[in-house]
Scaffold this motif. Structure first.
Motif, PDB file in Angstrom:
ATOM      1  N   PRO A   1      20.296  86.147 106.185  1.00  0.00           N
ATOM      2  CA  PRO A   1      20.543  84.696 106.241  1.00  0.00           C
ATOM      3  C   PRO A   1      19.327  83.959 106.802  1.00  0.00           C
ATOM      4  CG  PRO A   1      21.585  85.788 108.092  1.00  0.00           C
ATOM      5  CD  PRO A   1      21.018  86.892 107.225  1.00  0.00           C
ATOM      6  N   LYS A   2      19.380  82.650 106.719  1.00  0.00           N
ATOM      7  CA  LYS A   2      18.299  81.847 107.303  1.00  0.00           C
ATOM      8  C   LYS A   2      18.494  81.767 108.811  1.00  0.00           C
ATOM      9  CE  LYS A   2      17.293  78.942 103.277  1.00  0.00           C
ATOM     10  NZ  LYS A   2      17.193  77.547 102.749  1.00  0.00           N
ATOM     11  N   ALA A   3      17.596  82.387 109.528  1.00  0.00           N
ATOM     12  CA  ALA A   3      17.650  82.403 110.990  1.00  0.00           C
ATOM     13  C   ALA A   3      16.262  82.738 111.508  1.00  0.00           C
ATOM     14  CB  ALA A   3      18.686  83.416 111.481  1.00  0.00           C
ATOM     15  N   SER A   4      16.102  82.662 112.809  1.00  0.00           N
ATOM     16  CA  SER A   4      14.810  83.003 113.388  1.00  0.00           C
ATOM     17  C   SER A   4      14.551  84.490 113.260  1.00  0.00           C
ATOM     18  CB  SER A   4      14.778  82.606 114.869  1.00  0.00           C
ATOM     19  OG  SER A   4      15.682  83.402 115.611  1.00  0.00           O
ATOM     20  N   LYS A   5      13.281  84.857 113.253  1.00  0.00           N
ATOM     21  CA  LYS A   5      12.937  86.265 113.063  1.00  0.00           C
ATOM     22  C   LYS A   5      13.448  87.116 114.215  1.00  0.00           C
ATOM     23  CE  LYS A   5       9.315  89.386 111.588  1.00  0.00           C
ATOM     24  NZ  LYS A   5       7.930  89.551 111.156  1.00  0.00           N
ATOM     25  N   VAL A   6      13.490  86.558 115.412  1.00  0.00           N
ATOM     26  CA  VAL A   6      14.009  87.306 116.570  1.00  0.00           C
ATOM     27  C   VAL A   6      15.474  87.659 116.348  1.00  0.00           C
ATOM     28  CG1 VAL A   6      14.484  87.184 119.043  1.00  0.00           C
ATOM     29  CG2 VAL A   6      12.350  86.247 118.140  1.00  0.00           C
TER      30      VAL A   6
END
Length: 434
Positions: A108-113
């Motif tokens: 999904p679209k989220a931060s890489k962390v």
């Protein structure tokens, strides 16, 4: 002095403005440019393992190592290759592609962390028979046409063992990467086919992001069916867009740049060292920023100090120029203090008074005249004493003209004062206690 003071204040204003601008521009780099986001940013030495050789990319020097790629042997060979380095090296180690495996995921679209944490939680589902911890790396591109992301995995134990082995040799292993992922991809879509003594790996890039990762062991290619299948996989891509790599010299030429930093694996030990360095930098920055604020707050006081010194210098200059005048003034004041008692004694001008009285009273007669401290007492006889009083009132030399007694038998008694004479002021000035 004046020019110097103004110039110094202007210099401080310019310097403080430039310093503040520098701190503002460097604040983001110091506080947010963490090495955790950019693992290979501190790398100044790159070593690559290929077909029993360890290659120092920057110098082109090589050393033979065991084909089993023993951790300690790699670390010892690295120390030998970097012995001539003038600065303490921060090393990037490029390992054979066989040390890594790839999986494909719809993320999904989220931060890489957050995505990294999510992938780590799925390790048991991805490799259910593997009970060892894995490290993961992947790239994210907004323009990638493929909705799926290729994640590349390696054993965390190998990563930590390499760091410890390098540490024992007095070296810092900053990060580890697959060899193929340190190659610069050109054009819109290009692939690399790597062939070594262990096997073959085919990587297809789309704008520096891994779009496909295929690998096979060399022993498996001895089987006809597997060989045909592998050949078909490679044939599915345009061979003109795929660069084949099969020797260390060719690899060294292509590894001249550090790219695809998102696919770097940072050992936990190196991560801790970088965190301490970043913390130290933040402390230093905070101290410098506090010193800057103190400096900026002190500028108004510095201006006041300079203006005060400038005014004091101007006053001292004026004092020196007026020294003679002040000496003369002091002499005059001393003279006045010593002789003022006599010089300022009110002059009653007796001669002028008598002549004036004679002119006013004539042809009448004065039988008695007394002058004491500006007060004149007149006695005389006249048929018109009121006319004498009016004449005395009209003369500017006299004031406070009045009959001191009632007239009788033509005799008059008149008191008056000399208007220029003020004995009361003289007494108050020189004899205040009396």
């Amino acid at each position: 002095m004046n020019g110097y003071g103004f110039g110094y204040v202007k210099l401080m204003n310019n310097f403080s403005g430039q310093l503040l601008k520098f701190f503002r521009s460097s604040k983001v780099a110091l506080l947010h440019g963490s090495s955790l986001r950019d693992p290979s940013s501190s790398v100044n030495a790159t070593l690559a393992v290929f077909n029993g050789e360890l290659i120092h990319i920057e110098s082109g020097e090589k050393l033979s190592i065991d084909n089993n790629y023993l951790v300690n042997e790699i670390a010892v060979a690295s120390r030998k290759l970097l012995e001539s380095s003038t600065s303490k090296p921060s090393i990037q180690l490029l390992l054979p592609s066989s040390e890594f495996v790839a999986t494909r995921h719809s993320l999904p679209k989220a931060s890489k962390v957050d995505l990294t944490s999510a992938l780590q939680l799925q390790v048991e589902d991805i490799y259910p028979s593997l009970d060892k911890k894995l490290a993961v790396a992947f790239g994210v591109s907004a323009i990638a046409s493929n909705p799926e992301t290729v994640a590349v995995w390696m054993k965390q134990e190998l990563l930590d063992n390499l760091f410890d082995a390098y540490k024992n040799q007095g070296l810092l292993l900053a990060c580890v990467k697959p060899r193929l992922l340190n190659l610069k991809a050109v054009e819109n879509k290009i692939g690399f086919l790597e062939k070594d003594d262990i096997g073959q790996t085919l990587v297809i890039f789309e704008r520096d992001v891994v779009d496909s990762w295929q690998q096979i062991n060399k022993a498996d290619l001895d089987q006809k069916e597997i060989l045909e299948e592998w050949t078909e996989i490679v044939a599915n891509y345009n061979r003109d867009a795929i660069l084949e790599i099969s020797d260390s010299g060719q690899l060294a030429n292509l590894l001249s740049e550090s790219v695809n930093r998102e696919y770097s694996y940072v050992p936990e030990g190196a991560r801790n060292i970088r965190q301490k360095l970043e913390k130290g930098r933040k402390v230093i920055f905070a101290g410098c920023f506090a010193a800057l604020l103190l400096f900026l707050f002190s500028i108004p006081f510095a201006k006041q100090s300079i203006e005060f010194r400038r005014a004091a210098a101007s006053l001292e200059l004026n004092r020196s120029l007026s020294l003679n005048a002040r000496e003369d003034r002091r002499t005059v004041i001393n003279f006045d203090n010593q002789w003022g008692l006599l010089n300022d004694f009110p002059s009653q001008s007796i001669n002028e008074v008598l002549f004036t009285l004679q002119n006013v009273i004539s042809p009448e007669r004065i039988s008695s005249i007394e002058i004491i401290e500006g007060l004149i007492k007149l006695q005389g006889s006249s048929s018109e004493p009121q006319a004498i009083l009016q004449k005395l009132e009209q003369d500017p030399l006299f004031t406070e003209v009045a009959f001191s007694r009632a007239t009788s038998n033509g005799r008059y008694y008149i008191d008056l004062r000399l208007s220029p004479v003020n004995f009361e002021a003289y007494m108050i000035r020189y004899f205040p206690d009396n």
